[in-house]
Design an enzyme around this catalytic site. Structure first.
Site, short mmCIF file in Angstrom:
data_model
loop_
_atom_site.label_atom_id
_atom_site.label_comp_id
_atom_site.label_asym_id
_atom_site.label_seq_id
_atom_site.Cartn_x
_atom_site.Cartn_y
_atom_site.Cartn_z
N TYR A 37 -50.53 23.15 42.40
CA TYR A 37 -49.21 23.35 41.75
C TYR A 37 -49.42 23.73 40.28
O TYR A 37 -49.39 22.87 39.39
CB TYR A 37 -48.38 22.07 41.82
CG TYR A 37 -48.13 21.54 43.21
CD1 TYR A 37 -47.58 22.36 44.20
CD2 TYR A 37 -48.41 20.22 43.54
CE1 TYR A 37 -47.34 21.87 45.48
CE2 TYR A 37 -48.17 19.72 44.81
CZ TYR A 37 -47.64 20.56 45.77
OH TYR A 37 -47.40 20.07 47.03
N TRP A 41 -42.89 21.85 37.25
CA TRP A 41 -41.86 21.45 38.23
C TRP A 41 -40.87 20.53 37.56
O TRP A 41 -41.23 19.72 36.70
CB TRP A 41 -42.51 20.74 39.41
CG TRP A 41 -42.74 21.59 40.62
CD1 TRP A 41 -41.97 21.63 41.74
CD2 TRP A 41 -43.81 22.51 40.85
NE1 TRP A 41 -42.48 22.53 42.64
CE2 TRP A 41 -43.60 23.08 42.13
CE3 TRP A 41 -44.90 22.94 40.10
CZ2 TRP A 41 -44.47 24.03 42.67
CZ3 TRP A 41 -45.76 23.88 40.64
CH2 TRP A 41 -45.53 24.42 41.91
N ASN A 42 -39.62 20.59 38.02
CA ASN A 42 -38.52 19.88 37.39
C ASN A 42 -38.72 18.36 37.37
O ASN A 42 -38.89 17.75 36.30
CB ASN A 42 -37.23 20.30 38.13
CG ASN A 42 -35.96 19.70 37.57
OD1 ASN A 42 -35.96 18.58 37.10
ND2 ASN A 42 -34.87 20.43 37.65
N TRP A 43 -38.70 17.72 38.52
CA TRP A 43 -38.74 16.24 38.46
C TRP A 43 -40.13 15.72 38.16
O TRP A 43 -40.28 14.66 37.56
CB TRP A 43 -38.05 15.59 39.65
CG TRP A 43 -38.61 15.63 41.03
CD1 TRP A 43 -39.35 16.61 41.60
CD2 TRP A 43 -38.43 14.61 42.04
NE1 TRP A 43 -39.64 16.29 42.91
CE2 TRP A 43 -39.08 15.07 43.21
CE3 TRP A 43 -37.77 13.39 42.10
CZ2 TRP A 43 -39.10 14.34 44.40
CZ3 TRP A 43 -37.79 12.66 43.29
CH2 TRP A 43 -38.44 13.13 44.41
N TYR A 89 -50.60 30.15 43.63
CA TYR A 89 -49.43 29.50 44.22
C TYR A 89 -48.52 30.53 44.89
O TYR A 89 -48.27 31.61 44.34
CB TYR A 89 -48.62 28.75 43.15
CG TYR A 89 -47.40 28.06 43.73
CD1 TYR A 89 -47.53 26.83 44.37
CD2 TYR A 89 -46.14 28.66 43.66
CE1 TYR A 89 -46.42 26.21 44.93
CE2 TYR A 89 -45.03 28.03 44.22
CZ TYR A 89 -45.17 26.82 44.84
OH TYR A 89 -44.08 26.20 45.40
N ASP A 174 -39.93 18.05 50.99
CA ASP A 174 -39.94 19.32 51.70
C ASP A 174 -39.75 19.25 53.22
O ASP A 174 -38.87 19.87 53.77
CB ASP A 174 -41.25 20.06 51.41
CG ASP A 174 -41.57 20.12 49.93
OD1 ASP A 174 -41.09 19.28 49.16
OD2 ASP A 174 -42.31 21.02 49.51
N GLU A 398 -51.73 12.51 45.35
CA GLU A 398 -50.34 12.97 45.43
C GLU A 398 -49.52 11.98 46.28
O GLU A 398 -48.40 11.63 45.93
CB GLU A 398 -50.30 14.37 46.05
CG GLU A 398 -48.93 15.03 46.06
CD GLU A 398 -48.96 16.44 46.65
OE1 GLU A 398 -50.03 16.86 47.15
OE2 GLU A 398 -47.91 17.11 46.62
#
Ligand code: 9YW
Length: 425
Positions: A37, A41-43, A89, A174, A398
């Site tokens: 990644y 990324w937002n959060w 990505y 997801d 993760e």
């Protein structure tokens, strides 16, 4: 809280967590993990800010400010900001095609066309409270942007009071079983040929299937073909699901926005109306069939029937709801490590496949803090203790198997390090 850390080398893990934040720092923003990644990324970024707050308050604010540099004119904050091209990505900015998106306006940062769970207000509020004197001006500058983000959510995504997703990526969960029925309604005919990159970084057994991916890409093409026009997507997309993660994080962030308004001397009338509307919407997600909150497919009216870690964000949302306690206790009793992203006794459970079983530190942070605030001390202790144990024994992965703790997905993960620094340690 009980002392769960007596046999853990906290200092060594603290040092490793700080090293991971540094490693993934790209200057003003942090990538979730190198390789898999490579963007903002937002959060993830809001969580990175929370982690930095334990180390360097100034850097914490910068993280959130950089995230809002990608805010569209209509208030939407995208789920990915593509600050620098990276061929590792897929799908990148060319596939999202947001240059001429409706509502994007003058924003110069390349981005995706969907959002993610809006934890930014809640976590910025925590960054502020960690050092109110240092953060006063920054909170004042950020507040109108947060307000615009929430105004967009309420206008574009809250038609039932619950908050909907238009793509599984938007929930941040997801391939959760929550979307299976809605995804079955997506026929990926005409999806343009593509090459996945994720399975080159991580064991494919820990990732979504090709059937999922074809539909993810089809939905991206669907949005792009409508120039990401929310009205057209709402009217025409086969995929529109009210999501507990979005609904509960929005409700909590809205409450935190009201607290900010008070500190800043701003009017909170509009925000309080949102709280009332979101509380009504949350009730529409209560599924008596599973004794818990659930996702609801707005195209069919059906619940997913999925007991998940998102079901138990209700207390983070500030709902004082005892109805969900029996389901939580039962789930804890049958999970060696809490909280699984799907019920280990459900037929769709898969202990290593992403959001179909594994434990995620960020969900534990939100759910565990909510439980503590709601007076569910024993359950909150269990969630925090398991998070600490998983990290101490398996590293800053993760996600983890809820059965045997196997670390899965990417390694040296930003939000896992942040959750350690801010809460689990
Ligand atoms: C994607 C970055 C993101 C998280 C999501 C998680 C996964 C993949 O990775 O999404 O391509 O967006 O599901 O919650 O923000 O860590």
């Amino acid at each position: 809280m009980t002392d769960i850390l007596t046999d853990i080398d906290v200092a060594a893990l603290d040092a490793e967590a700080r090293r991971i934040l540094e490693l993934n720092d790209r200057g003003g923003y942090t990538v979730p993990t190198d390789g898999l990644y490579p963007y903002q990324w937002n959060w993830d970024s809001a969580f990175a800010g929370l982690g930095f707050a334990a180390v360097n308050n100034d850097r914490a604010w910068t993280e959130v400010e950089t995230l809002f540099s990608g805010q569209w004119d209509n208030g939407m904050v995208p789920h990915i900001l593509f600050h620098r091209p990276d061929p590792g990505y897929f799908p990148g900015p060319d596939v999202w095609g947001t240059e001429d998106a409706v509502g994007r306006g003058a924003c110069a940062v390349a981005s995706s066309g969907i959002s993610q769970p809006p934890v930014a207000a809640s976590l910025a509020w925590r960054i502020y409270r960690a050092d109110p004197a240092a953060g006063a001006d920054r909170l004042r500058a950020l507040f109108p942007k947060l307000l615009a983000y929430h105004r967009w959510i309420m206008a574009a995504r809250a038609e039932t009071g619950a908050v909907v997703i238009t793509h599984p990526w938007e929930a941040g969960r997801d391939n959760a079983p929550d979307w299976d029925e809605a995804m079955a309604g997506v026929d990926p005919v005409g999806v343009q040929p593509y090459t996945r990159r994720d399975t080159g970084h991580v064991d494919p057994r820990m990732r979504p299937t090709k059937e999922d991916y074809d539909r993810y890409i089809w939905l991206v093409q669907f949005g792009r073909d409508r120039k990401w026009d929310e009205a057209a997507i709402a009217a025409e997309s086969p995929f529109r699901v009210a999501d507990p993660t979005m609904s509960f994080t929005t409700l909590r962030s809205t409450r935190d926005l009201a607290a900010m308004a008070e500190v800043l001397g701003e009017d909170a009338g509009e925000i309080r109306n949102w709280v009332a509307r979101l509380e009504e919407g949350a009730e529409t997600l209560w599924n008596p069939g599973i004794g818990a909150y659930d996702a609801k497919n707005l195209r069919t009216g059906n619940f997913a029937g999925s007991l998940s870690n998102a079901s138990f964000l209700c207390w983070w949302a500030g709902l004082r709801d005892d109805r969900a306690v029996p389901a939580l206790d039962a789930l804890l009793a049958r999970s060696p490590f809490a909280l699984p992203s799907h019920d280990p006794e459900g037929p769709k459970f898969d202990h290593l496949r992403y959001w179909r079983g594994p434990v995620w530190g960020v969900m534990n942070y939100l759910a565990g803090n909510g439980m503590e605030e709601a007076g569910l001390a024993e359950q909150a202790d269990r969630v925090r203790a398991d998070t600490a144990r998983l990290i101490a024994e398996n590293g800053f992965a993760e996600y983890f198997s809820p059965i045997d703790g196997t670390p899965a997905g990417g390694a040296t993960f930003t939000w896992t390090a942040a959750v350690w620094l801010a809460w689990a340690s």
